[in-house]
Enzyme design. Sequence first.
Site, PDB file in Angstrom:
ATOM      1  N   ASN A  78    -106.576 -44.264  38.129  1.00  0.00           N
ATOM      2  CA  ASN A  78    -107.371 -43.567  37.130  1.00  0.00           C
ATOM      3  C   ASN A  78    -107.472 -44.416  35.857  1.00  0.00           C
ATOM      4  O   ASN A  78    -106.811 -45.440  35.721  1.00  0.00           O
ATOM      5  CB  ASN A  78    -106.764 -42.186  36.844  1.00  0.00           C
ATOM      6  CG  ASN A  78    -107.806 -41.178  36.420  1.00  0.00           C
ATOM      7  OD1 ASN A  78    -108.787 -41.509  35.772  1.00  0.00           O
ATOM      8  ND2 ASN A  78    -107.594 -39.929  36.791  1.00  0.00           N
ATOM      9  N   HIS A 129     -87.357 -58.586  30.103  1.00  0.00           N
ATOM     10  CA  HIS A 129     -87.079 -59.622  29.108  1.00  0.00           C
ATOM     11  C   HIS A 129     -85.581 -59.805  28.925  1.00  0.00           C
ATOM     12  O   HIS A 129     -84.789 -58.901  29.167  1.00  0.00           O
ATOM     13  CB  HIS A 129     -87.752 -59.256  27.786  1.00  0.00           C
ATOM     14  CG  HIS A 129     -89.236 -59.129  27.915  1.00  0.00           C
ATOM     15  ND1 HIS A 129     -90.065 -60.229  27.902  1.00  0.00           N
ATOM     16  CD2 HIS A 129     -90.033 -58.060  28.115  1.00  0.00           C
ATOM     17  CE1 HIS A 129     -91.316 -59.829  28.056  1.00  0.00           C
ATOM     18  NE2 HIS A 129     -91.326 -58.517  28.196  1.00  0.00           N
ATOM     19  N   GLY A 135    -100.087 -38.849  35.347  1.00  0.00           N
ATOM     20  CA  GLY A 135    -100.602 -39.496  34.149  1.00  0.00           C
ATOM     21  C   GLY A 135     -99.527 -39.834  33.134  1.00  0.00           C
ATOM     22  O   GLY A 135     -98.623 -39.051  32.882  1.00  0.00           O
ATOM     23  N   THR A 175     -86.813 -45.309  36.243  1.00  0.00           N
ATOM     24  CA  THR A 175     -85.902 -46.441  36.076  1.00  0.00           C
ATOM     25  C   THR A 175     -85.144 -46.757  37.355  1.00  0.00           C
ATOM     26  O   THR A 175     -84.474 -47.785  37.426  1.00  0.00           O
ATOM     27  CB  THR A 175     -84.882 -46.150  34.963  1.00  0.00           C
ATOM     28  OG1 THR A 175     -84.130 -44.985  35.303  1.00  0.00           O
ATOM     29  CG2 THR A 175     -85.592 -45.939  33.621  1.00  0.00           C
ATOM     30  N   ARG A 192     -85.697 -37.847  37.023  1.00  0.00           N
ATOM     31  CA  ARG A 192     -84.645 -37.336  37.896  1.00  0.00           C
ATOM     32  C   ARG A 192     -85.272 -36.427  38.960  1.00  0.00           C
ATOM     33  O   ARG A 192     -86.298 -35.803  38.717  1.00  0.00           O
ATOM     34  CB  ARG A 192     -83.618 -36.534  37.105  1.00  0.00           C
ATOM     35  CG  ARG A 192     -82.909 -37.356  36.039  1.00  0.00           C
ATOM     36  CD  ARG A 192     -81.773 -36.574  35.436  1.00  0.00           C
ATOM     37  NE  ARG A 192     -81.266 -37.157  34.221  1.00  0.00           N
ATOM     38  CZ  ARG A 192     -80.529 -38.247  34.135  1.00  0.00           C
ATOM     39  NH1 ARG A 192     -80.232 -38.914  35.213  1.00  0.00           N
ATOM     40  NH2 ARG A 192     -80.086 -38.689  32.985  1.00  0.00           N
TER      41      ARG A 192
END
Length: 184
Positions: free
Chosen positions: A87, A117, A144, A167, A182
Amino acid sequence: MPEGRSQKQRMLAGDWYCCLDTELEEMRQAARRAVHAHNTCPPDTRGPMAAALATLFRQIGADCLIEAPFHCAYGVNIALGDRVYLNAGCTILDTAPVTIGDGAMLGPSVQIYCAQHATDPGERARGLEIARPVRIGRNAWIGGGAIVMPGVTVGADAIVGAGSVVTRDVAAGDTVVGNPARKR
């Protein structure tokens, strides 16, 4: 790191590399031109994606659609399966392979990051980073505004709630929400 390898070779091997490199900048510039062509082409002319963008990607399956605007870092590391939908406002920072499986859907403003990084400020200032691949499984739905971090795999048929920050890997069929995301 073995000497004699280019920064691009180091990036593609998943080793630490310097992103402040002429060859990598030329690749990013080529991606910017392709992204610009996609984002500024009238929809009737552009079709599912601008030709310049389509030729940049590593793989594009049948019946894919990328809404404008779209952004990617290199494009050459992106592989789309069949019937993938991105989208408006999606960003893929593809310093490593990004594989999006058949039937996957990404909502507006989804962000996929592969670059991690350096945590040391001096190394970071010198442009040191490492690239981690991201995989989005078959029929996954990324809501989204979600952010998928470096090295994450979202399994087949999984759902990532809107606005989530992913993550860790998401198992096939699971639904995750929140920051950090989660299992629901």
